[in-house]
Design a protein around this motif. Structure first.
Motif, PDB file in Angstrom:
ATOM      1  N   PRO A   1      20.088 -45.567 -36.628  1.00  0.00           N
ATOM      2  CA  PRO A   1      19.123 -46.121 -37.591  1.00  0.00           C
ATOM      3  C   PRO A   1      18.937 -47.629 -37.502  1.00  0.00           C
ATOM      4  CG  PRO A   1      20.549 -44.516 -38.668  1.00  0.00           C
ATOM      5  CD  PRO A   1      21.110 -44.749 -37.300  1.00  0.00           C
ATOM      6  N   ALA A   2      20.018 -48.381 -37.474  1.00  0.00           N
ATOM      7  CA  ALA A   2      19.891 -49.842 -37.506  1.00  0.00           C
ATOM      8  C   ALA A   2      19.317 -50.378 -36.204  1.00  0.00           C
ATOM      9  CB  ALA A   2      21.251 -50.473 -37.788  1.00  0.00           C
ATOM     10  N   THR A   3      19.712 -49.782 -35.077  1.00  0.00           N
ATOM     11  CA  THR A   3      19.190 -50.232 -33.782  1.00  0.00           C
ATOM     12  C   THR A   3      17.708 -49.926 -33.665  1.00  0.00           C
ATOM     13  OG1 THR A   3      21.364 -49.813 -32.789  1.00  0.00           O
ATOM     14  CG2 THR A   3      19.510 -50.085 -31.288  1.00  0.00           C
ATOM     15  N   ALA A   4      17.334 -48.683 -34.007  1.00  0.00           N
ATOM     16  CA  ALA A   4      15.932 -48.273 -33.889  1.00  0.00           C
ATOM     17  C   ALA A   4      15.024 -49.032 -34.839  1.00  0.00           C
ATOM     18  CB  ALA A   4      15.822 -46.772 -34.142  1.00  0.00           C
ATOM     19  N   ALA A   5      15.546 -49.447 -35.980  1.00  0.00           N
ATOM     20  CA  ALA A   5      14.730 -50.198 -36.936  1.00  0.00           C
ATOM     21  C   ALA A   5      14.446 -51.618 -36.464  1.00  0.00           C
ATOM     22  CB  ALA A   5      15.427 -50.243 -38.293  1.00  0.00           C
ATOM     23  N   THR A   6      15.277 -52.112 -35.555  1.00  0.00           N
ATOM     24  CA  THR A   6      15.200 -53.523 -35.175  1.00  0.00           C
ATOM     25  C   THR A   6      14.520 -53.754 -33.836  1.00  0.00           C
ATOM     26  OG1 THR A   6      17.246 -53.945 -36.396  1.00  0.00           O
ATOM     27  CG2 THR A   6      16.584 -55.613 -34.802  1.00  0.00           C
ATOM     28  N   LEU A   7      14.811 -52.900 -32.849  1.00  0.00           N
ATOM     29  CA  LEU A   7      14.365 -53.162 -31.486  1.00  0.00           C
ATOM     30  C   LEU A   7      13.334 -52.145 -31.011  1.00  0.00           C
ATOM     31  CD1 LEU A   7      17.792 -53.927 -29.732  1.00  0.00           C
ATOM     32  CD2 LEU A   7      16.196 -55.536 -30.795  1.00  0.00           C
ATOM     33  N   PRO A   8      12.339 -52.577 -30.243  1.00  0.00           N
ATOM     34  CA  PRO A   8      11.460 -51.619 -29.577  1.00  0.00           C
ATOM     35  C   PRO A   8      12.236 -50.872 -28.508  1.00  0.00           C
ATOM     36  CG  PRO A   8      10.978 -53.844 -28.839  1.00  0.00           C
ATOM     37  CD  PRO A   8      11.967 -53.970 -29.950  1.00  0.00           C
ATOM     38  N   VAL A   9      11.730 -49.728 -28.128  1.00  0.00           N
ATOM     39  CA  VAL A   9      12.508 -48.835 -27.277  1.00  0.00           C
ATOM     40  C   VAL A   9      12.833 -49.470 -25.928  1.00  0.00           C
ATOM     41  CG1 VAL A   9      10.492 -47.621 -26.342  1.00  0.00           C
ATOM     42  CG2 VAL A   9      12.703 -46.449 -26.499  1.00  0.00           C
ATOM     43  N   GLU A  10      11.897 -50.235 -25.360  1.00  0.00           N
ATOM     44  CA  GLU A  10      12.184 -50.864 -24.069  1.00  0.00           C
ATOM     45  C   GLU A  10      13.367 -51.817 -24.178  1.00  0.00           C
ATOM     46  OE1 GLU A  10       9.899 -53.421 -20.552  1.00  0.00           O
ATOM     47  OE2 GLU A  10       8.760 -52.517 -22.189  1.00  0.00           O
ATOM     48  N   GLN A  11      13.446 -52.533 -25.282  1.00  0.00           N
ATOM     49  CA  GLN A  11      14.553 -53.476 -25.448  1.00  0.00           C
ATOM     50  C   GLN A  11      15.860 -52.747 -25.725  1.00  0.00           C
ATOM     51  OE1 GLN A  11      13.695 -56.628 -28.202  1.00  0.00           O
ATOM     52  NE2 GLN A  11      15.404 -57.880 -27.531  1.00  0.00           N
ATOM     53  N   ILE A  12      15.800 -51.576 -26.359  1.00  0.00           N
ATOM     54  CA  ILE A  12      17.017 -50.773 -26.543  1.00  0.00           C
ATOM     55  C   ILE A  12      17.604 -50.417 -25.187  1.00  0.00           C
ATOM     56  CG2 ILE A  12      17.885 -48.535 -27.333  1.00  0.00           C
ATOM     57  CD1 ILE A  12      15.924 -48.740 -29.682  1.00  0.00           C
ATOM     58  N   PHE A  13      16.743 -50.033 -24.236  1.00  0.00           N
ATOM     59  CA  PHE A  13      17.233 -49.716 -22.899  1.00  0.00           C
ATOM     60  C   PHE A  13      17.821 -50.947 -22.226  1.00  0.00           C
ATOM     61  CE2 PHE A  13      15.494 -45.677 -23.499  1.00  0.00           C
ATOM     62  CZ  PHE A  13      15.714 -44.865 -22.395  1.00  0.00           C
ATOM     63  N   GLU A  14      17.154 -52.094 -22.374  1.00  0.00           N
ATOM     64  CA  GLU A  14      17.680 -53.330 -21.791  1.00  0.00           C
ATOM     65  C   GLU A  14      19.038 -53.682 -22.380  1.00  0.00           C
ATOM     66  OE1 GLU A  14      14.676 -56.165 -22.629  1.00  0.00           O
ATOM     67  OE2 GLU A  14      13.255 -55.387 -21.131  1.00  0.00           O
ATOM     68  N   LEU A  15      19.190 -53.521 -23.697  1.00  0.00           N
ATOM     69  CA  LEU A  15      20.454 -53.807 -24.356  1.00  0.00           C
ATOM     70  C   LEU A  15      21.560 -52.897 -23.829  1.00  0.00           C
ATOM     71  CD1 LEU A  15      22.318 -55.004 -26.505  1.00  0.00           C
ATOM     72  CD2 LEU A  15      21.255 -53.480 -28.188  1.00  0.00           C
ATOM     73  N   CYS A  16      21.265 -51.606 -23.702  1.00  0.00           N
ATOM     74  CA  CYS A  16      22.276 -50.681 -23.184  1.00  0.00           C
ATOM     75  C   CYS A  16      22.675 -51.052 -21.761  1.00  0.00           C
ATOM     76  CB  CYS A  16      21.761 -49.246 -23.242  1.00  0.00           C
ATOM     77  SG  CYS A  16      21.643 -48.570 -24.907  1.00  0.00           S
ATOM     78  N   ASP A  17      21.703 -51.427 -20.931  1.00  0.00           N
ATOM     79  CA  ASP A  17      22.032 -51.860 -19.571  1.00  0.00           C
ATOM     80  C   ASP A  17      22.944 -53.080 -19.600  1.00  0.00           C
ATOM     81  OD1 ASP A  17      20.571 -49.849 -18.406  1.00  0.00           O
ATOM     82  OD2 ASP A  17      18.834 -51.093 -17.910  1.00  0.00           O
ATOM     83  N   ASP A  18      22.637 -54.034 -20.456  1.00  0.00           N
ATOM     84  CA  ASP A  18      23.459 -55.243 -20.535  1.00  0.00           C
ATOM     85  C   ASP A  18      24.885 -54.921 -20.979  1.00  0.00           C
ATOM     86  OD1 ASP A  18      21.291 -56.724 -19.743  1.00  0.00           O
ATOM     87  OD2 ASP A  18      20.869 -57.577 -21.718  1.00  0.00           O
TER      88      ASP A  18
END
Length: 435
Positions: A399-416
């Motif tokens: 919930p908190a991640t999805a509310a804050t970041l667009p999906v492309e950036q979620i993938f970038e964050l996971c990669d990092d």
């Protein structure tokens, strides 16, 4: 026969001290064998010295041994208490610093959210090894887990290792009710309460004194005190009708409503990055303990009220007591997924640990818990199926991640984060997927 209790991660010296102070307070457990294990030799030596000091103060004569080899420590154990933190403070700081660069705020980061996801992923390889060791050298032992993220870890242990005597232990229900009792001016010992849900997001379903519902009193106090209303848990009480366990700092991370908005962070006084301060305090407390032992100074011997010593006492002596445990949902809460890990009251006595069937939660509470358990399930599946895509799916669902970041950036964050944690993750999960 001497009861043997193995502490895995005993180098968490301050927590180990509290558990031992509780354990050694039971006269029936005098002579118990406590085997301490840690991979850090300095912390292991410190833990053993602290254990001897606590035993002396308590006036008991346990058998105390220290082991660098885990299987040696586990051999013949009746109880295994796990409190390992993989990566220690260094990994925890990574869990905060990398998401913060992406604009994702966290307060605690150890249970759900992106911090909880990666804490789990770096803990799972260790849990798999621990589970296999237990199956080999002490298959009848009860594994009492304190390591977070609690629900993810317990689910993984049961699915990846086949262990069945696994219970996750947390003090959140106890201290929540203790605090509420003080707030309404009723002795804790006189309160009747029932809680259920998931770890750190269980719900106080009953809160009574002498047959009188205390919830109206909570609403009255919140209505009269604007400072109380500036806490996440009271905000959730007002909107959901029930009070959640664990702190407001924890609770803010498990829903989408608060951490994205600066106005809510200010209104509810949310301390971003609070857990980093706790990590620093823990490191300082360890150094203080180490110096006190080296100087021959006395150590504090204070009980904690934690559940593990109570469970050991009940199973060994047969004295029945109710504790709150995190266990696999097999019909315990009917409107939460089977196979997920739920937090419910459990009866501990000579026959073992038996969880209580709750029935159905109020639908608004179950809805939030189901999202929490969906994240957990995807993280566990990432590891058990060796599927790195499920890491991203879990972050997209959180919930908190999805509310804050667009999906492309979620993938970038996971990669990092995958790159930052490197070889702490199982090999099949280390790849960078891109977007």
């Amino acid at each position: 026969m001497t009861v043997k209790i193995t502490f895995v991660g005993a180098g968490s010296v301050v927590f180990t001290q509290g558990l031992l102070a509780d354990l050694f307070a039971y006269p029936e457990l005098d002579g118990v064998h406590v085997a301490l294990h840690d991979i850090d030799p300095d912390r292991l030596v410190t833990a053993l010295a602290a254990a001897h000091r606590i035993a002396d103060v308590r006036g008991v004569k346990p058998v105390l041994t220290a082991h660098a080899d885990r299987r040696e420590a586990l051999s013949g154990a009746d109880f295994v208490v796990n409190m390992v933190q993989i990566g220690m403070g260094t990994a925890t700081r990574t869990d905060f610093e990398v998401p913060e660069r992406h604009g994702l705020h966290q307060t605690i980061g150890d249970t759900l959210g992106i911090g909880g996801i990666f804490r789990a992923l770096r803990t799972f390889p260790f849990l798999k090894e621990l589970g296999h060791d237990i199956a080999d050298v002490c298959p009848e032992a009860w594994l009492l887990n304190y390591t977070n993220p609690m629900a993810m870890n317990v689910q993984y242990l049961t699915e990846a290792t086949g262990l069945t005597r696994v219970v996750g232990l947390c003090h959140s229900v106890y201290w929540t009710v203790h605090g509420l009792a003080a707030l309404v001016g009723v002795p804790f010992e006189e309160v009747t309460y029932l809680a259920a849900g998931v770890n750190h997001q269980a719900w106080i379903l009953r809160f009574e004194h002498a047959g009188t519902d205390l919830y109206p009193r909570l609403h009255e106090l919140a209505g009269a005190d604007p400072e109380l209303r500036r806490r996440v848990r009271f905000d959730m009480l007002r909107r959901l009708g029930y009070y959640p366990t664990e702190t407001s700092e924890h609770s803010a991370e498990y829903v989408p409503w608060y951490l994205k908005h600066d106005t809510e962070i200010d209104r509810l006084r949310l301390p971003i990055g609070a857990y980093l301060g706790i990590v620093a305090e823990n490191e300082a407390e360890y150094e203080q303990t180490r110096r006190a032992i080296a100087a021959g100074e006395p150590l504090p011997v204070e009980g904690t009220g934690e559940y593990a010593p109570q469970i050991v006492h009940s199973l060994v002596t047969g004295a029945p007591r109710t504790v709150y445990g995190n266990v696999v949902n097999r019909g315990l809460i009917e409107n939460l997924p089977s196979g997920g890990v739920v937090e419910v009251p459990c009866l501990a006595d000579a026959t073992g640990i038996r969880p209580t069937r709750i029935g159905a939660l109020p639908p608004q509470l179950a809805a939030l818990n189901r999202t929490y358990l969906s994240v957990n399930d995807l993280v566990v599946r990432a590891a058990t199926e060796n599927n790195p895509h499920h890491i991203r799916h879990a972050a997209m669902t959180d919930p908190a991640t999805a509310a804050t970041l667009p999906v492309e950036q979620i993938f970038e964050l996971c990669d990092d984060l995958v790159q930052a944690h490197g070889d702490r993750l199982q090999p099949g999960l280390r790849g960078v997927l891109g977007c």
